[in-house]
Write a protein that holds these residues in place. Structure first.
Motif, PDB file in Angstrom:
ATOM      1  N   LEU A 125       0.861  -1.189   0.000  1.00 10.96           N
ATOM      2  CA  LEU A 125       0.000   0.000   0.000  1.00 10.96           C
ATOM      3  C   LEU A 125       0.895   1.236   0.000  1.00 10.96           C
ATOM      4  O   LEU A 125       1.815   1.343   0.807  1.00 10.96           O
ATOM      5  CB  LEU A 125      -0.911  -0.002   1.234  1.00 10.96           C
ATOM      6  CG  LEU A 125      -1.758   1.247   1.471  1.00 10.96           C
ATOM      7  CD1 LEU A 125      -2.694   1.526   0.305  1.00 10.96           C
ATOM      8  CD2 LEU A 125      -2.570   1.100   2.774  1.00 10.96           C
ATOM      9  N   LYS A 126       0.596   2.122  -0.913  1.00 12.23           N
ATOM     10  CA  LYS A 126       1.425   3.313  -1.049  1.00 12.23           C
ATOM     11  C   LYS A 126       0.510   4.513  -1.280  1.00 12.23           C
ATOM     12  O   LYS A 126      -0.533   4.373  -1.922  1.00 12.23           O
ATOM     13  CB  LYS A 126       2.340   3.086  -2.267  1.00 12.23           C
ATOM     14  CG  LYS A 126       3.442   4.093  -2.475  1.00 12.23           C
ATOM     15  CD  LYS A 126       4.354   3.640  -3.642  1.00 12.23           C
ATOM     16  CE  LYS A 126       5.294   4.768  -4.037  1.00 12.23           C
ATOM     17  NZ  LYS A 126       6.145   4.417  -5.186  1.00 12.23           N
ATOM     18  N   THR A 127       0.882   5.665  -0.751  1.00  8.76           N
ATOM     19  CA  THR A 127       0.149   6.880  -1.113  1.00  8.76           C
ATOM     20  C   THR A 127       1.032   7.663  -2.066  1.00  8.76           C
ATOM     21  O   THR A 127       2.252   7.696  -1.930  1.00  8.76           O
ATOM     22  CB  THR A 127      -0.162   7.758   0.112  1.00  8.76           C
ATOM     23  OG1 THR A 127       1.018   7.959   0.855  1.00  8.76           O
ATOM     24  CG2 THR A 127      -1.236   7.126   0.977  1.00  8.76           C
ATOM     25  N   VAL A 128       0.413   8.280  -3.064  1.00  7.80           N
ATOM     26  CA  VAL A 128       1.171   9.029  -4.066  1.00  7.80           C
ATOM     27  C   VAL A 128       0.526  10.389  -4.288  1.00  7.80           C
ATOM     28  O   VAL A 128      -0.609  10.630  -3.876  1.00  7.80           O
ATOM     29  CB  VAL A 128       1.239   8.271  -5.415  1.00  7.80           C
ATOM     30  CG1 VAL A 128       2.069   7.014  -5.286  1.00  7.80           C
ATOM     31  CG2 VAL A 128      -0.150   7.947  -5.938  1.00  7.80           C
ATOM     32  N   CYS A 130      -0.769  13.598  -6.789  1.00  5.59           N
ATOM     33  CA  CYS A 130      -1.674  13.760  -7.930  1.00  5.59           C
ATOM     34  C   CYS A 130      -1.250  13.004  -9.191  1.00  5.59           C
ATOM     35  O   CYS A 130      -0.176  13.208  -9.725  1.00  5.59           O
ATOM     36  CB  CYS A 130      -1.836  15.238  -8.249  1.00  5.59           C
ATOM     37  SG  CYS A 130      -2.975  15.544  -9.617  1.00  5.59           S
ATOM     38  N   LEU A 131      -2.154  12.154  -9.667  1.00  9.83           N
ATOM     39  CA  LEU A 131      -1.859  11.347 -10.847  1.00  9.83           C
ATOM     40  C   LEU A 131      -2.596  11.842 -12.096  1.00  9.83           C
ATOM     41  O   LEU A 131      -2.706  11.133 -13.090  1.00  9.83           O
ATOM     42  CB  LEU A 131      -2.209   9.887 -10.581  1.00  9.83           C
ATOM     43  CG  LEU A 131      -1.345   9.170  -9.523  1.00  9.83           C
ATOM     44  CD1 LEU A 131      -1.801   7.734  -9.341  1.00  9.83           C
ATOM     45  CD2 LEU A 131       0.123   9.188  -9.901  1.00  9.83           C
ATOM     46  N   GLY A 132      -3.126  13.061 -12.024  1.00 11.23           N
ATOM     47  CA  GLY A 132      -3.800  13.598 -13.200  1.00 11.23           C
ATOM     48  C   GLY A 132      -5.130  12.925 -13.457  1.00 11.23           C
ATOM     49  O   GLY A 132      -5.521  12.680 -14.602  1.00 11.23           O
ATOM     50  N   SER A 133      -5.818  12.610 -12.376  1.00 10.69           N
ATOM     51  CA  SER A 133      -7.107  11.947 -12.491  1.00 10.69           C
ATOM     52  C   SER A 133      -8.077  12.588 -11.502  1.00 10.69           C
ATOM     53  O   SER A 133      -9.021  11.960 -11.034  1.00 10.69           O
ATOM     54  CB  SER A 133      -6.917  10.458 -12.193  1.00 10.69           C
ATOM     55  OG  SER A 133      -8.129   9.789 -12.227  1.00 10.69           O
ATOM     56  N   MET A 141      -3.882   3.800  -8.538  1.00 10.22           N
ATOM     57  CA  MET A 141      -3.259   3.192  -9.699  1.00 10.22           C
ATOM     58  C   MET A 141      -2.660   1.867  -9.244  1.00 10.22           C
ATOM     59  O   MET A 141      -2.131   1.765  -8.142  1.00 10.22           O
ATOM     60  CB  MET A 141      -2.169   4.140 -10.180  1.00 10.22           C
ATOM     61  CG  MET A 141      -1.243   3.600 -11.214  1.00 10.22           C
ATOM     62  SD  MET A 141      -0.361   5.022 -11.951  1.00 10.22           S
ATOM     63  CE  MET A 141       1.258   4.406 -11.954  1.00 10.22           C
ATOM     64  N   TYR A 146      -5.380   2.817 -14.112  1.00  9.61           N
ATOM     65  CA  TYR A 146      -6.045   3.737 -13.178  1.00  9.61           C
ATOM     66  C   TYR A 146      -7.385   3.123 -12.771  1.00  9.61           C
ATOM     67  O   TYR A 146      -8.125   2.610 -13.613  1.00  9.61           O
ATOM     68  CB  TYR A 146      -6.317   5.079 -13.863  1.00  9.61           C
ATOM     69  CG  TYR A 146      -5.138   6.022 -13.907  1.00  9.61           C
ATOM     70  CD1 TYR A 146      -3.826   5.561 -13.798  1.00  9.61           C
ATOM     71  CD2 TYR A 146      -5.335   7.398 -14.056  1.00  9.61           C
ATOM     72  CE1 TYR A 146      -2.751   6.446 -13.837  1.00  9.61           C
ATOM     73  CE2 TYR A 146      -4.261   8.288 -14.104  1.00  9.61           C
ATOM     74  CZ  TYR A 146      -2.976   7.808 -13.994  1.00  9.61           C
ATOM     75  OH  TYR A 146      -1.917   8.679 -14.038  1.00  9.61           O
ATOM     76  N   GLU A 148     -10.734   4.495 -11.001  1.00 10.09           N
ATOM     77  CA  GLU A 148     -11.241   5.820 -10.668  1.00 10.09           C
ATOM     78  C   GLU A 148     -12.621   5.761 -10.036  1.00 10.09           C
ATOM     79  O   GLU A 148     -13.247   4.718  -9.983  1.00 10.09           O
ATOM     80  CB  GLU A 148     -11.252   6.665 -11.952  1.00 10.09           C
ATOM     81  CG  GLU A 148      -9.881   6.649 -12.628  1.00 10.09           C
ATOM     82  CD  GLU A 148      -9.815   7.411 -13.941  1.00 10.09           C
ATOM     83  OE1 GLU A 148     -10.500   7.013 -14.899  1.00 10.09           O
ATOM     84  OE2 GLU A 148      -9.067   8.412 -14.005  1.00 10.09           O
ATOM     85  N   TYR A 171       4.126  -1.159 -14.566  1.00  6.09           N
ATOM     86  CA  TYR A 171       3.743   0.070 -15.257  1.00  6.09           C
ATOM     87  C   TYR A 171       3.669  -0.145 -16.764  1.00  6.09           C
ATOM     88  O   TYR A 171       3.104   0.672 -17.480  1.00  6.09           O
ATOM     89  CB  TYR A 171       4.764   1.176 -14.971  1.00  6.09           C
ATOM     90  CG  TYR A 171       4.791   1.604 -13.520  1.00  6.09           C
ATOM     91  CD1 TYR A 171       3.610   1.941 -12.860  1.00  6.09           C
ATOM     92  CD2 TYR A 171       5.983   1.685 -12.818  1.00  6.09           C
ATOM     93  CE1 TYR A 171       3.628   2.336 -11.532  1.00  6.09           C
ATOM     94  CE2 TYR A 171       6.017   2.090 -11.492  1.00  6.09           C
ATOM     95  CZ  TYR A 171       4.839   2.410 -10.846  1.00  6.09           C
ATOM     96  OH  TYR A 171       4.861   2.797  -9.546  1.00  6.09           O
TER      97      TYR A 171
END
Ligand SMILES: Cc1cc2nc3c(=O)[nH]c(=O)nc-3n(C[C@H](O)[C@H](O)[C@H](O)COP(=O)(O)O)c2cc1C
Ligand code: SF4
Ligand code: FES
Lengths: 180, 449
Positions: A125-128, A130-133, A141, A146, A148, A171
């Motif tokens: 589990l990771k927090t990132v 803004c992915l442009g969504s 992601m 993605y 959503e 990826y």
């Protein structure tokens, strides 16, 4: 693992060659990011020192030139990770639409904290950022896909699916794009 | 109904593919430019159009092109900035996934104008899936003679490549982007020299946003004059706005410059009003870096005039009572939002994304995040708010690249307009257990996460 044991598949080697050819003569270092992506996808989802050394040798650059780059970019993992990394965006637009609740939900469901991997090595589990969504918030992601407009139900379904498929996501995975 | 010149065909079935795109008039701008215009004439049209850079800074594109140095025997490059990482911005992703050929066409026409025989689209790594879409479109363009050697029988040859980033907001800054494209860390360069003189591989380079390059297509098709007639004043043409947050209809909207902000927020054609019919509290109009404005100031300027979606109207009042159009990342917050908490979110972002080269940015963003964390955790004091103010003034203007300002302005504006939200957290630490914090974990190490 010694450097000798690490080698790209023939297919990847062809891709490496094709990638280097995109840049002018003598500028093969430009291919570093795409090749690190390829290496991470092929070698268990993270970049070990021997893998980075191998990439350096392919590009004819110093290993340090690879380390300093790999440690700069947040998509590169320098430690082992789970097969599927759930990267939840927690920047403003997603936060306004409940990203924290999604993180908590996953955390409780998988019994791991942010940054941790499940004992079976399946999920990290990771927090990132803004992915442009942002217009489809909250979102996460996993691999190249993605996910959503998340709800707890959607997250549960996704986790079940990933567990059933039991595959490493990368990826570079092909993505089915809606309406395409 | 506003004029659509970029997204006109975005929803046409099959428009992602070459055939349909061509049927809808695709690649006409390349034909027109290569067969009937000199490179200088193309630059002139873009100048006449008045189109301003859509990546955030709003610098006139034609002017930027005319600064490109042209030393003999040195290659020139066009690099498309598809890094799109400014929080609240997702228009380039939409454009590239819906009409990839529009960007490819713009790249070819623009490269002809600049005399660039090679160009790159630098796309953020998280958009990896879009690379497949773009590369398919590029392949189709080669197959149909729009790319490669001697395009349309002229002596113009062009190769176009897509290059992935790997997760770093700073690589959207044009010189960091060039470093990254050269296979290095994304550390911004000192300017001057500007990329127009010394850019990619030390060669003259133009870096333009996806939307700017796409706009070249209608500008060449219909003429710079026609483009300049759309919009208002020096804000010519249309702008893609990414709308998100507490609204009924988040999404990407193409608006004609000059549209009243109120209409954009409340009309059913656009955002459709505030989610759950709550009251509007604040808007970040141009991506996380621009000053946040309270409801009254986003709807009308301090002089009481209706605020419009344009460079000039949004910045009316300077930083005291205005903001900026920026990248067009329009984030809406309702009455339940505590602006100090949102600021914590932004500040954590800038701290995480600072490349670390300059101390004011590296240390300042870390310090601001720490103070806000303390305030959110119910341990803050009134002095902390003043300290925050003080730190942001010391970052602003003292750094190599504009990320310093980008981190300062949200702090300054949040305190200026919403001091009560900070004070509330200081005075009333109860109920704050609902506030959760998550940290970044690049290296997936639970000890540091
Ligand atoms: C920290 C930072 C991040 C940026 N991110 C982006 C970005 O993601 N996309 C973009 O087009 N421009 C971005 N810019 C602006 C670019 O530096 C540059 O001005 C722009 O690409 C020029 O293109 P334009 O003139 O077409 O807008 C950023 C600038 C800074 C300082
Ligand atoms: S302002 Fe920040 S991001 Fe920009 S160069 Fe300095 S440290 Fe790096
Ligand atoms: S804020 Fe989450 S995708 Fe932009």
């Amino acid at each position: 693992m010694s450097t000798e044991e690490i080698k790209f598949s023939e297919e990847s080697l062809a891709l490496v060659k094709k990638t280097i050819a995109k840049y002018p003569e003598g500028r093969q270092k430009s291919a570093l990011l795409p090749i690190l992506h390829l290496a991470q996808a092929e070698f268990d989802g993270w970049l070990s020192v021997p893998v980075m050394d191998y990439v350096a040798s392919l590009l004819d650059i110093q290993p340090i030139e690879v380390y300093e780059v790999a440690s700069f970019y947040s998509m590169f993992n320098l430690k082992p990770v789970g097969k599927c990394i759930l990267e939840v965006c927690h920047t403003s637009s997603c936060w306004l639409r409940g990203a924290d609740d999604i993180v908590d939900h996953i955390s409780n469901k998988l019994n791991i904290k942010v940054g941790e991997t499940t004992a079976d090595g399946m999920f990290t589990l990771k927090t990132v950022e803004c992915l442009g969504s942002c217009g489809s918030a909250p979102m996460l992601m996993c691999g190249s896909q993605y996910h959503e407009h998340l709800t707890f139900e959607k997250v549960d379904g996704l986790i079940d699916n990933l567990r059933n498929e039991n595959k490493r996501t990368t990826y570079l995975d092909e993505v089915k794009v809606e309406n395409y | 109904m506003g004029k659509k010149i970029l997204l006109e065909h975005a929803e046409v079935p099959g428009i992602q593919g070459y055939e349909v795109y061509r049927e809808k008039g695709g690649y006409r701008s390349v034909e027109k430019a290569l067969k009937t215009m000199s490179a200088e004439q193309v630059v002139e049209e873009v100048k006449t159009s008045g189109v301003r850079g859509r990546g955030g800074a709003g610098f006139p594109a034609g002017m930027k092109w005319s600064f490109l140095a042209k030393p003999e025997g040195v290659p020139r490059y066009l690099v498309c900035n598809a890094d799109e990482s400014e929080p609240g911005t997702f228009k380039d992703r939409y454009l590239m996934s819906k009409i990839p050929h529009l960007l490819i066409e713009g790249m070819i026409t623009a490269s002809y104008a600049l005399g660039a025989n090679t160009s790159y689209i630098y796309i953020r790594g998280e958009y990896y899936y879009l690379i497949g879409i773009l590369e398919k479109a590029i392949e189709e363009a080669y197959a149909n003679g729009w790319l490669g050697k001697n395009i349309l029988g002229t002596d113009f040859s062009h190769d176009l490549y897509v290059h992935p980033g790997a997760g770093a907001y700073i690589c959207g800054e044009e010189t960091a982007l060039l470093e990254s494209l050269e296979g290095k860390r994304g550390n911004p360069r000192m300017k001057p020299p500007f990329p127009a003189v010394k850019g990619l591989y030390d060669c003259p380079t133009v870096v333009n946003n996806v939307e700017t390059i796409a706009a070249v297509v209608p500008i060449i098709n219909d003429g710079g004059e026609a483009y300049a007639n759309i919009g208002i004043g020096r804000s010519t043409g249309t702008k893609l706005i990414s709308a998100s947050g507490h609204i009924k209809k988040p999404g990407v909207y193409e608006v004609e410059m000059g549209l009243p902000v109120e209409e954009f927020i409340y009309s059913d054609e656009y955002c459709g009003g505030i989610l759950n019919d709550k009251k509007l509290k604040a808007v970040v109009a141009g991506g996380s870096s621009v000053p946040i404005l309270p409801a009254d100031l986003i709807l009308t300027t301090a002089n009481g005039e209706p605020r419009l979606m344009s460079y000039e109207s949004l910045s009316d009042g300077g930083f005291q009572t205005g903001t900026m159009l920026g990248s067009g990342g329009f984030i809406v917050m309702d009455e339940t939002t505590n602006i100090a908490k949102n600021l914590y979110n932004f500040t954590r972002f800038y701290h995480h994304e600072s490349c670390g080269q300059c101390s004011p940015c590296r240390e300042g963003t870390a310090w601001m995040e720490k103070i806000l964390h303390k305030v959110l955790a119910g341990k803050g004091s009134m002095e902390d708010i003043d300290l925050l103010w003080d730190i942001q003034t010391k970052i602003d203007g003292n750094t190599i690249c504009p990320l310093g300002e980008a981190a300062s302005w949200p702090v300054a504006s949040a305190i200026r307009h919403f001091r009560q939200d900070f004070e509330e957290l200081v005075k009333n630490p109860a109920g704050l257990d609902e506030t959760r914090y998550y940290y970044h974990c690049n290296n997936i190490n639970p000890e540091v996460a």
